[in-house]
Design a protein around this motif. Structure first.
Motif, mmCIF file in Angstrom:
data_model
loop_
_atom_site.group_PDB
_atom_site.id
_atom_site.type_symbol
_atom_site.label_atom_id
_atom_site.label_comp_id
_atom_site.label_asym_id
_atom_site.label_seq_id
_atom_site.Cartn_x
_atom_site.Cartn_y
_atom_site.Cartn_z
ATOM 1 N N ASP A 279 -36.450 -5.731 56.973
ATOM 2 C CA ASP A 279 -36.338 -6.996 57.247
ATOM 3 C C ASP A 279 -36.245 -7.031 58.890
ATOM 4 N N SER A 280 -36.678 -6.053 59.484
ATOM 5 C CA SER A 280 -36.869 -6.011 60.969
ATOM 6 C C SER A 280 -37.663 -6.713 61.490
ATOM 7 N N PRO A 281 -37.598 -7.876 62.219
ATOM 8 C CA PRO A 281 -38.522 -8.603 63.032
ATOM 9 C C PRO A 281 -39.655 -7.709 63.945
ATOM 10 N N PHE B 197 -41.722 5.099 61.711
ATOM 11 C CA PHE B 197 -40.706 4.450 62.688
ATOM 12 C C PHE B 197 -39.620 5.386 62.538
ATOM 13 N N GLY B 198 -39.503 6.014 63.820
ATOM 14 C CA GLY B 198 -38.550 7.081 63.958
ATOM 15 C C GLY B 198 -37.119 6.406 64.378
ATOM 16 N N PHE B 199 -36.187 7.263 64.424
ATOM 17 C CA PHE B 199 -35.051 6.698 64.452
ATOM 18 C C PHE B 199 -33.972 8.012 65.434
ATOM 19 N N ALA C 164 -25.096 5.399 70.289
ATOM 20 C CA ALA C 164 -25.552 6.538 69.392
ATOM 21 C C ALA C 164 -26.942 6.358 69.136
ATOM 22 N N ASP C 165 -27.373 5.112 69.123
ATOM 23 C CA ASP C 165 -28.830 5.001 69.120
ATOM 24 C C ASP C 165 -29.490 5.081 70.351
ATOM 25 N N ARG C 166 -30.251 6.123 70.364
ATOM 26 C CA ARG C 166 -30.759 6.625 71.921
ATOM 27 C C ARG C 166 -31.510 5.572 72.664
ATOM 28 N N GLY D 243 -44.327 -5.714 73.286
ATOM 29 C CA GLY D 243 -45.569 -5.377 72.822
ATOM 30 C C GLY D 243 -45.705 -4.590 71.388
ATOM 31 N N TYR D 244 -44.709 -5.143 70.581
ATOM 32 C CA TYR D 244 -44.580 -4.467 69.143
ATOM 33 C C TYR D 244 -45.879 -4.531 68.502
ATOM 34 N N PHE D 245 -46.721 -5.821 68.447
ATOM 35 C CA PHE D 245 -47.957 -5.659 67.686
ATOM 36 C C PHE D 245 -48.796 -4.819 68.368
ATOM 37 N N ASP E 284 -33.912 -9.746 70.379
ATOM 38 C CA ASP E 284 -33.776 -11.120 70.115
ATOM 39 C C ASP E 284 -32.736 -11.508 69.012
ATOM 40 N N THR E 285 -32.687 -10.659 68.335
ATOM 41 C CA THR E 285 -31.622 -10.675 66.976
ATOM 42 C C THR E 285 -30.213 -10.799 67.599
ATOM 43 N N LEU E 286 -29.867 -10.131 68.541
ATOM 44 C CA LEU E 286 -28.678 -9.941 69.449
ATOM 45 C C LEU E 286 -28.484 -11.368 70.316
#
Ligand SMILES: O=P(O)(O)OC[C@H]1O[C@H](O[C@H]2O[C@H](CO)[C@@H](O)[C@H](O)[C@H]2O)[C@H](O)[C@@H](O)[C@@H]1O
Length: 320
Positions: A77-79, A129-131, A190-192, A287-289, A245-247
């Motif tokens: 569900d991540s835009p 998609f790394g994390f 914690a999310d780098r 530039g996600y696309f 944008d979600t925030l």
């Protein structure tokens, strides 16, 4: 034979028409060198004349080239990831590959399990998609056949985002207007990438512009930002820079409730919905696309020839 009839043909039909066993047809399809040239020619001729197209999943089960790419997103569900996946699909479909999409939910064990399944399914390559805390060793079975998005790696090719640049752009937009009271809505450090690097960029811009920092960090969700908005708001606040944008959506909703039309808001993601709901906001485009397209191109290069491990950074830009 009509295309519809050809579609109904099975590997057994081809074997009968060519006068060989089913396993021989299977070997021809997987380019097994043990098939005699004359037999191969006969089977290929029957395949050509009948219009038979082996299904990709059946080919994959037989251990041949599946022409399938595994895509492992972190959240369905991540835009931002959806935009990148659209870029990936555009490139791989054009190259006649199909996709299998799975979700890691930022979990190393789930990622490991999914990779094992994709390996069993004999997919040609994977885009992951790394994390934070993502361990590239998980991709060992896909050496030279994997690309990681959103985090930079060392041993596997990657396409990462310019996390600091995107926040610097938003800050420059507001400081360029002479604003001095700019708050920040971020994500847990914690999310780098989305967390730490974007917060660092905000703090650096504050130091450069002699701005008193005022920020909160929470989760990636709009309700987290909505709840934290009051903590970054004072009567003096002129703008709130958000890490996504979600925030920004959560912040803008809370400001609307408080009737604070004087506070400007920026996000990251170039999401249509943010602009549609809150036209007074702006969003940096990471530039996600394009990043998705570049990741897919990189993977195809690896699949065609043994390309070197490559690391690309997707530049951000302002929407105007
Ligand atoms: O709400 P979104 O539109 O999905 O944007 C939030 C951020 O999502 C992505 O970051 C998160 O997922 C990454 C994997 O795709 C992971 O590496 C990162 O740690 C997470 O924060 C995206 O990379 C960011 O640009 C978005 O801002």
């Amino acid at each position: 034979m009509t295309p519809k009839q050809a579609q109904k043909l099975t590997i057994l039909d081809i074997a009968k028409l060519a006068g060989v066993g089913k396993s021989t047809v299977s070997r021809v399809l997987t380019h097994d060198p043990r098939v005699k040239p004359a037999t191969r020619e006969k089977v290929e001729q029957v395949i050509r004349e009948s219009g038979y197209v082996p299904s990709k999943s059946a080919q994959s089960m037989r251990g041949g080239n599946s022409r399938v790419i595994g895509i492992l997103v972190s959240r369905l569900d991540s835009p931002s990831e959806n935009k990148a996946v659209r870029g990936i699909l555009e490139v791989i479909y054009a190259a006649d590959y199909d996709a299998v999409i799975m979700e890691s939910q930022f979990c190393t064990d789930k990622t490991r399990e999914h990779i094992a399944v994709l390996e069993k399914r004999n997919v040609d390559g994977v885009i992951v998609f790394g994390f934070s805390g993502f361990d590239c060793a998980i991709l060992d079975s896909f050496t030279q056949r994997a690309v990681v998005i959103a985090v930079d790696t060392d041993s596997v090719s990657s396409v990462s985002y310019d996390n600091k640049g995107m926040i610097s752009l938003a800050m420059a937009q507001f400081t360029g207007k002479g604003l001095k009271h700019i708050s920040y809505m971020g994500v847990d450090p914690a999310d780098r990438t989305t967390g730490q690097l974007r917060l660092d960029a905000y703090l650096e811009a504050c130091a450069q512009q002699h701005i008193e920092p005022c920020y909160q960090t929470g989760e990636l969700s709009y309700d987290s930002a909505y709840t934290l908005t009051d903590a970054v708001l004072s009567t003096q606040t002129q703008a709130i820079v958000c890490a996504s944008d979600t925030l920004a959506m959560g912040v803008a909703k809370r400001l609307q409730e408080l009737n604070r039309t004087d506070v400007l808001v920026s996000g990251v993601g170039a999401t249509d919905l943010l602009q549609f709901m809150f036209p007074n906001t702006f969003s940096v485009d990471p530039g996600y696309f394009d990043a998705g397209q570049r990741a897919a191109d990189l993977l195809l290069q690896h699949l065609r020839q043994s390309a070197d491990v490559t690391h690309l950074v997707q530049r951000s830009c302002l929407p105007f």
